[in-house]
Design an enzyme around this catalytic site. Sequence first.
Site, PDB file in Angstrom:
ATOM      1  N   ASP A   1     -25.001 133.511 -37.045  1.00 47.78           N
ATOM      2  CA  ASP A   1     -23.810 134.368 -37.172  1.00 47.78           C
ATOM      3  C   ASP A   1     -24.124 135.832 -36.914  1.00 47.78           C
TER       4      ASP A   1
ATOM      5  N   LYS B   1     -16.058 121.027 -47.548  1.00 47.91           N
ATOM      6  CA  LYS B   1     -15.803 119.628 -47.184  1.00 47.91           C
ATOM      7  C   LYS B   1     -15.684 118.751 -48.430  1.00 47.91           C
TER       8      LYS B   1
ATOM      9  N   ALA C   1      -8.635 135.660 -45.070  1.00 49.77           N
ATOM     10  CA  ALA C   1      -9.514 134.869 -44.193  1.00 49.77           C
ATOM     11  C   ALA C   1      -9.261 135.296 -42.749  1.00 49.77           C
ATOM     12  N   VAL C   2      -9.678 136.521 -42.451  1.00 50.60           N
ATOM     13  CA  VAL C   2      -9.383 137.098 -41.131  1.00 50.60           C
ATOM     14  C   VAL C   2     -10.648 137.241 -40.289  1.00 50.60           C
TER      15      VAL C   2
ATOM     16  N   VAL D   1       0.251 142.131 -42.273  1.00 52.46           N
ATOM     17  CA  VAL D   1       0.390 142.676 -43.626  1.00 52.46           C
ATOM     18  C   VAL D   1       0.224 144.189 -43.575  1.00 52.46           C
TER      19      VAL D   1
ATOM     20  N   HIS E   1     -13.729  97.429 -30.559  1.00 53.17           N
ATOM     21  CA  HIS E   1     -12.332  97.276 -30.961  1.00 53.17           C
ATOM     22  C   HIS E   1     -12.270  96.687 -32.358  1.00 53.17           C
TER      23      HIS E   1
ATOM     24  N   ALA F   1      -4.433 132.407 -40.056  1.00 51.11           N
ATOM     25  CA  ALA F   1      -4.303 130.955 -39.833  1.00 51.11           C
ATOM     26  C   ALA F   1      -5.436 130.493 -38.940  1.00 51.11           C
ATOM     27  N   GLY F   2      -6.656 130.893 -39.299  1.00 50.10           N
ATOM     28  CA  GLY F   2      -7.837 130.433 -38.559  1.00 50.10           C
ATOM     29  C   GLY F   2      -8.420 129.232 -39.271  1.00 50.10           C
TER      30      GLY F   2
HETATM   31  P1  FAD Z   1     -25.824 132.238 -43.241  1.00 52.10           P
HETATM   32  O1  FAD Z   1     -25.530 130.832 -43.558  1.00 52.10           O
HETATM   33  O2  FAD Z   1     -24.826 133.267 -43.620  1.00 52.10           O
HETATM   34  O3  FAD Z   1     -27.206 132.559 -43.955  1.00 52.10           O
HETATM   35  C1  FAD Z   1     -27.775 133.816 -43.969  1.00 52.10           C
HETATM   36  C2  FAD Z   1     -28.677 133.930 -45.172  1.00 52.10           C
HETATM   37  O4  FAD Z   1     -29.433 135.137 -45.060  1.00 52.10           O
HETATM   38  C3  FAD Z   1     -27.921 134.031 -46.493  1.00 52.10           C
HETATM   39  O5  FAD Z   1     -28.540 133.202 -47.440  1.00 52.10           O
HETATM   40  C4  FAD Z   1     -28.067 135.508 -46.877  1.00 52.10           C
HETATM   41  O6  FAD Z   1     -28.028 135.703 -48.287  1.00 52.10           O
HETATM   42  C5  FAD Z   1     -29.437 135.807 -46.296  1.00 52.10           C
HETATM   43  N1  FAD Z   1     -29.695 137.226 -46.026  1.00 52.10           N
HETATM   44  C6  FAD Z   1     -28.883 138.170 -45.488  1.00 52.10           C
HETATM   45  N2  FAD Z   1     -29.535 139.348 -45.345  1.00 52.10           N
HETATM   46  C7  FAD Z   1     -30.799 139.131 -45.806  1.00 52.10           C
HETATM   47  C8  FAD Z   1     -31.950 139.953 -45.920  1.00 52.10           C
HETATM   48  N3  FAD Z   1     -31.943 141.223 -45.514  1.00 52.10           N
HETATM   49  N4  FAD Z   1     -33.054 139.417 -46.468  1.00 52.10           N
HETATM   50  C9  FAD Z   1     -33.089 138.126 -46.885  1.00 52.10           C
HETATM   51  N5  FAD Z   1     -32.037 137.299 -46.784  1.00 52.10           N
HETATM   52  C10 FAD Z   1     -30.913 137.798 -46.238  1.00 52.10           C
HETATM   53  N6  FAD Z   1     -19.598 126.128 -39.945  1.00 52.10           N
HETATM   54  C11 FAD Z   1     -19.642 124.887 -39.439  1.00 52.10           C
HETATM   55  O7  FAD Z   1     -20.306 124.662 -38.428  1.00 52.10           O
HETATM   56  N7  FAD Z   1     -18.961 123.859 -40.028  1.00 52.10           N
HETATM   57  C12 FAD Z   1     -18.204 124.040 -41.136  1.00 52.10           C
HETATM   58  O8  FAD Z   1     -17.604 123.095 -41.640  1.00 52.10           O
HETATM   59  C13 FAD Z   1     -18.137 125.347 -41.685  1.00 52.10           C
HETATM   60  N8  FAD Z   1     -17.402 125.581 -42.793  1.00 52.10           N
HETATM   61  C14 FAD Z   1     -17.377 126.843 -43.326  1.00 52.10           C
HETATM   62  C15 FAD Z   1     -16.589 127.070 -44.447  1.00 52.10           C
HETATM   63  C16 FAD Z   1     -16.531 128.337 -45.005  1.00 52.10           C
HETATM   64  C17 FAD Z   1     -15.685 128.578 -46.232  1.00 52.10           C
HETATM   65  C18 FAD Z   1     -17.293 129.390 -44.435  1.00 52.10           C
HETATM   66  C19 FAD Z   1     -17.273 130.760 -45.059  1.00 52.10           C
HETATM   67  C20 FAD Z   1     -18.071 129.173 -43.314  1.00 52.10           C
HETATM   68  C21 FAD Z   1     -18.111 127.903 -42.740  1.00 52.10           C
HETATM   69  N9  FAD Z   1     -18.844 127.644 -41.589  1.00 52.10           N
HETATM   70  C22 FAD Z   1     -18.871 126.386 -41.053  1.00 52.10           C
HETATM   71  C23 FAD Z   1     -19.626 128.690 -40.923  1.00 52.10           C
HETATM   72  C24 FAD Z   1     -21.103 128.572 -41.312  1.00 52.10           C
HETATM   73  O9  FAD Z   1     -21.215 128.663 -42.724  1.00 52.10           O
HETATM   74  C25 FAD Z   1     -21.915 129.666 -40.646  1.00 52.10           C
HETATM   75  O10 FAD Z   1     -21.691 129.648 -39.245  1.00 52.10           O
HETATM   76  C26 FAD Z   1     -23.395 129.453 -40.899  1.00 52.10           C
HETATM   77  O11 FAD Z   1     -23.669 129.456 -42.290  1.00 52.10           O
HETATM   78  C27 FAD Z   1     -24.229 130.536 -40.210  1.00 52.10           C
HETATM   79  O12 FAD Z   1     -25.579 130.326 -40.481  1.00 52.10           O
HETATM   80  P2  FAD Z   1     -26.617 131.524 -40.513  1.00 52.10           P
HETATM   81  O13 FAD Z   1     -27.922 130.907 -40.876  1.00 52.10           O
HETATM   82  O14 FAD Z   1     -26.522 132.323 -39.294  1.00 52.10           O
HETATM   83  O15 FAD Z   1     -26.133 132.484 -41.694  1.00 52.10           O
HETATM   84  P1  NAD Z   2     -11.147 132.855 -37.709  1.00 50.31           P
HETATM   85  O1  NAD Z   2     -11.569 133.786 -36.657  1.00 50.31           O
HETATM   86  O2  NAD Z   2     -11.256 131.392 -37.501  1.00 50.31           O
HETATM   87  O3  NAD Z   2      -9.625 133.127 -38.088  1.00 50.31           O
HETATM   88  C1  NAD Z   2      -9.148 134.363 -38.503  1.00 50.31           C
HETATM   89  C2  NAD Z   2      -7.664 134.408 -38.235  1.00 50.31           C
HETATM   90  O4  NAD Z   2      -7.148 135.567 -38.853  1.00 50.31           O
HETATM   91  C3  NAD Z   2      -7.314 134.510 -36.751  1.00 50.31           C
HETATM   92  O5  NAD Z   2      -6.325 133.568 -36.429  1.00 50.31           O
HETATM   93  C4  NAD Z   2      -6.828 135.947 -36.597  1.00 50.31           C
HETATM   94  O6  NAD Z   2      -5.873 136.082 -35.579  1.00 50.31           O
HETATM   95  C5  NAD Z   2      -6.239 136.206 -37.968  1.00 50.31           C
HETATM   96  N1  NAD Z   2      -6.164 137.606 -38.338  1.00 50.31           N
HETATM   97  C6  NAD Z   2      -7.062 138.589 -38.099  1.00 50.31           C
HETATM   98  N2  NAD Z   2      -6.632 139.755 -38.641  1.00 50.31           N
HETATM   99  C7  NAD Z   2      -5.462 139.484 -39.267  1.00 50.31           C
HETATM  100  C8  NAD Z   2      -4.555 140.258 -40.030  1.00 50.31           C
HETATM  101  N3  NAD Z   2      -4.770 141.528 -40.267  1.00 50.31           N
HETATM  102  N4  NAD Z   2      -3.445 139.652 -40.521  1.00 50.31           N
HETATM  103  C9  NAD Z   2      -3.211 138.334 -40.294  1.00 50.31           C
HETATM  104  N5  NAD Z   2      -4.045 137.554 -39.575  1.00 50.31           N
HETATM  105  C10 NAD Z   2      -5.159 138.118 -39.074  1.00 50.31           C
HETATM  106  O7  NAD Z   2     -11.953 133.316 -39.027  1.00 50.31           O
HETATM  107  P2  NAD Z   2     -12.059 132.633 -40.446  1.00 50.31           P
HETATM  108  O8  NAD Z   2     -11.053 131.575 -40.608  1.00 50.31           O
HETATM  109  O9  NAD Z   2     -12.118 133.766 -41.408  1.00 50.31           O
HETATM  110  O10 NAD Z   2     -13.488 131.970 -40.363  1.00 50.31           O
HETATM  111  C11 NAD Z   2     -14.659 132.769 -40.145  1.00 50.31           C
HETATM  112  C12 NAD Z   2     -15.694 132.008 -39.401  1.00 50.31           C
HETATM  113  O11 NAD Z   2     -16.201 130.940 -40.179  1.00 50.31           O
HETATM  114  C13 NAD Z   2     -15.149 131.439 -38.126  1.00 50.31           C
HETATM  115  O12 NAD Z   2     -15.869 131.973 -37.054  1.00 50.31           O
HETATM  116  C14 NAD Z   2     -15.363 129.979 -38.218  1.00 50.31           C
HETATM  117  O13 NAD Z   2     -15.930 129.443 -37.056  1.00 50.31           O
HETATM  118  C15 NAD Z   2     -16.315 129.795 -39.381  1.00 50.31           C
HETATM  119  N6  NAD Z   2     -15.852 128.613 -40.111  1.00 50.31           N
HETATM  120  C16 NAD Z   2     -15.997 127.401 -39.521  1.00 50.31           C
HETATM  121  C17 NAD Z   2     -15.504 126.275 -40.144  1.00 50.31           C
HETATM  122  C18 NAD Z   2     -15.643 124.952 -39.471  1.00 50.31           C
HETATM  123  O14 NAD Z   2     -16.437 124.851 -38.554  1.00 50.31           O
HETATM  124  N7  NAD Z   2     -14.901 123.935 -39.885  1.00 50.31           N
HETATM  125  C19 NAD Z   2     -14.859 126.380 -41.373  1.00 50.31           C
HETATM  126  C20 NAD Z   2     -14.718 127.634 -41.931  1.00 50.31           C
HETATM  127  C21 NAD Z   2     -15.236 128.748 -41.289  1.00 50.31           C
END
Ligand code: FAD
Ligand code: NAD
Length: 477
Positions: free
Chosen positions: A320, A59, A277-278, A246, A452, A190-191
Amino acid sequence: MSDNAFDVVVIGGGPGGYVAAIRAAQNGLKTACVDNWQNRDGKQAFGGTCLNAGCIPSKAMLEASELYERTGHEFGDFGIKVDKFALDLATMQKRRGGIVKQHTGGIAQLFQGNKVTGIAGTGRLGKGGKVSVEGLDGKKQTLTAKNVILAAGSAPVELKPLPFDHKKIVDSWDALEFEKVPKRLGVIGAGVIGLEMGSIWRRLGSEVTILEALDEFLPMVDAQVSKEAQKQFRQQGLDIRLGAKVTEAKTGKSGIKLSYETKDDKDSLEVDKVLVAVGRRPVSERLLDKDSGVGVDERGFVEVDDECRTGVEGVWAIGDLVRGPMLAHKASEEGVMVADLIAGRTAEVNYETVPSVIYTAPEIAWVGKSEQQLKKEGVPFKSGRFPFAANGRANALGMPAGMVKMLVHKDTDEILGVHIAGAFASELIAEVVLAMEYRASAEDIQLTMHAHPTLSEATHEAALAVDNRAIHIVNRK
Ligand code: FAD
Ligand code: NAD
């Protein structure tokens, strides 16, 4: 209780785990949170993917890149002449890092203030509430707990033809930290991540091509809304190719050649970097001893019921790592629920009202069902739409693209879903999430006064449009 004995041990310190730990401590339970996130400098930081490499840094970069683009392309329309401006990526990246540090440091302080024992290490669940921990400093210890909350989160999925080298073939964390703007950036998927990261780097100057395997764009979003968003992205210059799989990647001197197949053709694309980013996968490997008794499904998700119980007494799993959308707020709400259930309180998560947001321009936000889902399920519905082009605030902001669409039950008028593409959709969605939580009707929103001029008036008008009574558009006859 000995030093190593706890009421609650949380494995994982992301938005699921750290929130669960804080709530458990607030509930008077002796709590530890074990986390092994390591930043590039090798230092552990709480906050998981979300704070370190996900929600927060993305963000920060989205905001910065949008301001940069608006400076170049839109300020003139506002009557602001900008003769000279330039990208300072190093400062932009420094700002991102600073925001991340501020928030991850904040978690450490919250742990201290709430008396949560934070442990930097890798935890593994054994039998009977035993958690073995290997510290990031190499020290080993065993914790015992009446309750263990598994919150180990997720990691990016790797594609066979494109194994990550973290230089040219990168994941989302790498893509947040580019030190130079890639001239040509390929994105697979394109997710949510593909669109957010693709937007960041396109705004900063990359030629971005997104290859998406599905024929449909954002199938989880209402089709009218996703179509509008797709139109906007294409106008901005994001080259989104649907139905593209791909098959091969060849790295050479001039970049990476991606070969891909569509339904009736074969094609290729040359890029300098490619972001894969799949989707993401749960991190359940090495988390559980063989005799922990916890079930894991074929995709690696820890199996739980609606209350996040694993079926082993005193072992819970959230975020997750388990079924449901991979979203930070969903993980946190599950953490709160579990910590409250452990303390004997009543708690639940309403999975029907989990909002989703994509922070592109326009932002896309939705909650509940889409029109295509309602049709498929045979639910009788009516809908109302209102375009931001007819909203005064959206025009004043210079952000007239998109719409609010509301879907309600035909007989009861209960709101079943709201889908928005438009400015600050991320903020607008909160009103309708609350409305749905209270099982409100379109009429309830119709009868609620909205200030408004605000963007929220578009939600009000969409609710009125359900009954063909919107004021600022000509309604259907
Ligand atoms: P995580 O945040 O993955 O945390 C898990 C933690 O556990 C990590 O620190 C890991 O190192 C640790 N861990 C793993 N195994 C062990 C172990 N055995 N012992 C000790 N520690 C361990 N979600 C949104 O809602 N809004 C967004 O805008 C958004 N943007 C995102 C952008 C990107 C680029 C990405 C990749 C994700 C985004 N997400 C977003 C998704 C969001 O980050 C996840 O849904 C969220 O972090 C999940 O929380 P979690 O606590 O389950 O796991
Ligand atoms: P996603 O599931 O949102 O999108 C993955 C996309 O990749 C899908 O459209 C899928 O059809 C496509 N895909 C899968 N295999 C493919 C292939 N072989 N070739 C081409 N396209 C393919 O997953 P993401 O974008 O990787 O994000 C992962 C997770 O992180 C999501 O669950 C999302 O909720 C979370 N996230 C959330 C936010 C947010 O809340 N703003 C931001 C980033 C990530």
